[in-house]
Scaffold this motif. Structure first.
Motif, mmCIF file in Angstrom:
data_model
loop_
_atom_site.group_PDB
_atom_site.id
_atom_site.type_symbol
_atom_site.label_atom_id
_atom_site.label_comp_id
_atom_site.label_asym_id
_atom_site.label_seq_id
_atom_site.Cartn_x
_atom_site.Cartn_y
_atom_site.Cartn_z
ATOM 1 N N ASP A 21 0.786 -1.235 0.000
ATOM 2 C CA ASP A 21 0.000 0.000 0.000
ATOM 3 C C ASP A 21 0.818 1.284 0.000
ATOM 4 N N GLN A 22 2.102 1.198 -0.341
ATOM 5 C CA GLN A 22 2.924 2.399 -0.415
ATOM 6 C C GLN A 22 2.314 3.388 -1.402
ATOM 7 N N PHE A 23 2.332 4.664 -1.056
ATOM 8 C CA PHE A 23 1.802 5.772 -1.848
ATOM 9 C C PHE A 23 0.276 5.714 -1.999
ATOM 10 N N LYS A 24 -0.415 5.214 -0.969
ATOM 11 C CA LYS A 24 -1.875 5.260 -0.914
ATOM 12 C C LYS A 24 -2.285 6.128 0.268
ATOM 13 N N CYS A 25 -3.519 6.636 0.233
ATOM 14 C CA CYS A 25 -4.071 7.421 1.335
ATOM 15 C C CYS A 25 -4.315 6.511 2.527
ATOM 16 N N VAL A 26 -3.995 7.007 3.722
ATOM 17 C CA VAL A 26 -4.173 6.226 4.939
ATOM 18 C C VAL A 26 -4.861 7.060 6.022
ATOM 19 N N VAL A 27 -5.459 6.342 6.976
ATOM 20 C CA VAL A 27 -6.106 6.972 8.131
ATOM 21 C C VAL A 27 -5.586 6.321 9.409
ATOM 22 N N ALA A 56 6.268 0.542 12.733
ATOM 23 C CA ALA A 56 6.161 1.972 12.459
ATOM 24 C C ALA A 56 6.040 2.224 10.962
ATOM 25 N N ALA A 57 5.098 3.080 10.604
ATOM 26 C CA ALA A 57 4.887 3.462 9.207
ATOM 27 C C ALA A 57 5.184 4.945 9.061
ATOM 28 N N CYS A 58 5.800 5.324 7.958
ATOM 29 C CA CYS A 58 6.099 6.718 7.660
ATOM 30 C C CYS A 58 4.946 7.288 6.833
ATOM 31 N N VAL A 59 4.313 8.345 7.336
ATOM 32 C CA VAL A 59 3.142 8.927 6.693
ATOM 33 C C VAL A 59 3.427 10.384 6.320
ATOM 34 N N GLY A 60 3.377 10.692 5.026
ATOM 35 C CA GLY A 60 3.535 12.058 4.564
ATOM 36 C C GLY A 60 2.269 12.839 4.861
ATOM 37 N N VAL A 61 2.420 13.993 5.533
ATOM 38 C CA VAL A 61 1.245 14.771 5.931
ATOM 39 C C VAL A 61 1.193 16.166 5.315
ATOM 40 N N TYR A 62 2.353 16.675 4.857
ATOM 41 C CA TYR A 62 2.358 18.008 4.275
ATOM 42 C C TYR A 62 3.536 18.133 3.320
ATOM 43 N N GLY A 63 3.284 18.723 2.169
ATOM 44 C CA GLY A 63 4.311 18.876 1.153
ATOM 45 C C GLY A 63 3.889 18.135 -0.104
ATOM 46 N N VAL A 64 4.840 17.914 -1.005
ATOM 47 C CA VAL A 64 4.537 17.208 -2.255
ATOM 48 C C VAL A 64 4.908 15.745 -2.091
ATOM 49 N N SER A 65 3.926 14.862 -2.283
ATOM 50 C CA SER A 65 4.106 13.418 -2.127
ATOM 51 C C SER A 65 3.719 12.689 -3.406
ATOM 52 N N LYS A 66 4.315 11.529 -3.598
ATOM 53 C CA LYS A 66 3.830 10.613 -4.625
ATOM 54 C C LYS A 66 2.550 9.986 -4.087
ATOM 55 N N LEU A 67 1.581 9.743 -4.967
ATOM 56 C CA LEU A 67 0.300 9.154 -4.579
ATOM 57 C C LEU A 67 -0.290 8.420 -5.764
ATOM 58 N N TYR A 68 -0.698 7.160 -5.542
ATOM 59 C CA TYR A 68 -1.386 6.428 -6.609
ATOM 60 C C TYR A 68 -2.695 7.121 -6.924
ATOM 61 N N ALA A 69 -2.970 7.276 -8.198
ATOM 62 C CA ALA A 69 -4.198 7.934 -8.658
ATOM 63 C C ALA A 69 -4.855 7.068 -9.713
ATOM 64 N N THR A 70 -6.159 7.221 -9.835
ATOM 65 C CA THR A 70 -6.895 6.521 -10.875
ATOM 66 C C THR A 70 -7.910 7.476 -11.484
ATOM 67 N N VAL A 114 1.182 6.576 -10.477
ATOM 68 C CA VAL A 114 1.661 7.423 -9.391
ATOM 69 C C VAL A 114 1.817 8.850 -9.928
ATOM 70 N N ILE A 115 1.210 9.796 -9.216
ATOM 71 C CA ILE A 115 1.349 11.206 -9.565
ATOM 72 C C ILE A 115 1.851 11.977 -8.343
ATOM 73 N N SER A 116 2.248 13.215 -8.538
ATOM 74 C CA SER A 116 2.640 14.081 -7.433
ATOM 75 C C SER A 116 1.438 14.895 -6.987
ATOM 76 N N VAL A 117 1.265 14.969 -5.660
ATOM 77 C CA VAL A 117 0.140 15.704 -5.070
ATOM 78 C C VAL A 117 0.650 16.592 -3.946
ATOM 79 N N LEU A 118 0.218 17.855 -3.931
ATOM 80 C CA LEU A 118 0.529 18.754 -2.833
ATOM 81 C C LEU A 118 -0.469 18.470 -1.724
ATOM 82 N N LEU A 119 0.011 17.848 -0.637
ATOM 83 C CA LEU A 119 -0.862 17.475 0.470
ATOM 84 C C LEU A 119 -1.228 18.690 1.296
#
Length: 121
Positions: A21-27, A56-70, A114-119
């Motif tokens: 699930d790397q580069f997917k949205c998480v809660v 431990a999981a590393c979660v990007g919360v702010y900035g530009v991240s890679k994210l799977y998109a459809t 995978v695209i870049s997204v400004l979180l």
């Protein structure tokens, strides 16, 4: 080509095996980190691939991240489009759900990539 830039991350224990699930949205929940569902307010984007519960999981919360998109029923994603989480934690064009961030790259109709997204914090 997707990129990351000045990405702020936090560490949260995984609720299960998230190695696929790397580069997917998480809660974050009482059970730990899990893949986000459709339209929910996400904690961030998973940056690594923890393979056991409690790891431990590393979660990007702010900035530009890679994210799977459809680009499915919601249509193609264009740079500047607001995106939200799909049922599988992928970025889709925002309609009624909570905004994850702003697409920095396109995802053409019928593609998953995978695209870049400004979180947004």
């Amino acid at each position: 080509m997707a990129y990351e830039e000045i990405l702020q991350c936090i560490s949260i224990p995984a609720s299960a095996d998230l190695s696929a699930d790397q580069f997917k949205c998480v809660v974050n929940s009482t059970a730990g980190l899990a893949v986000a569902g459709a339209g929910v307010a996400v904690t961030g984007v998973l940056q690594d691939n923890p393979d056991t519960a409690g790891q431990a999981a590393c979660v990007g919360v702010y900035g530009v991240s890679k994210l799977y998109a459809t680009a499915g029923a919601g249509g193609a994603i264009a740079p500047g489009d607001a995106v939200e989480s799909s049922t599988a934690g992928l970025a889709i064009v925002q309609s009624t759900g909570a905004v994850v961030g702003t697409a920095q790259e396109a995802c053409p109709s019928g593609e998953t990539k995978v695209i870049s997204v400004l979180l947004k914090a």
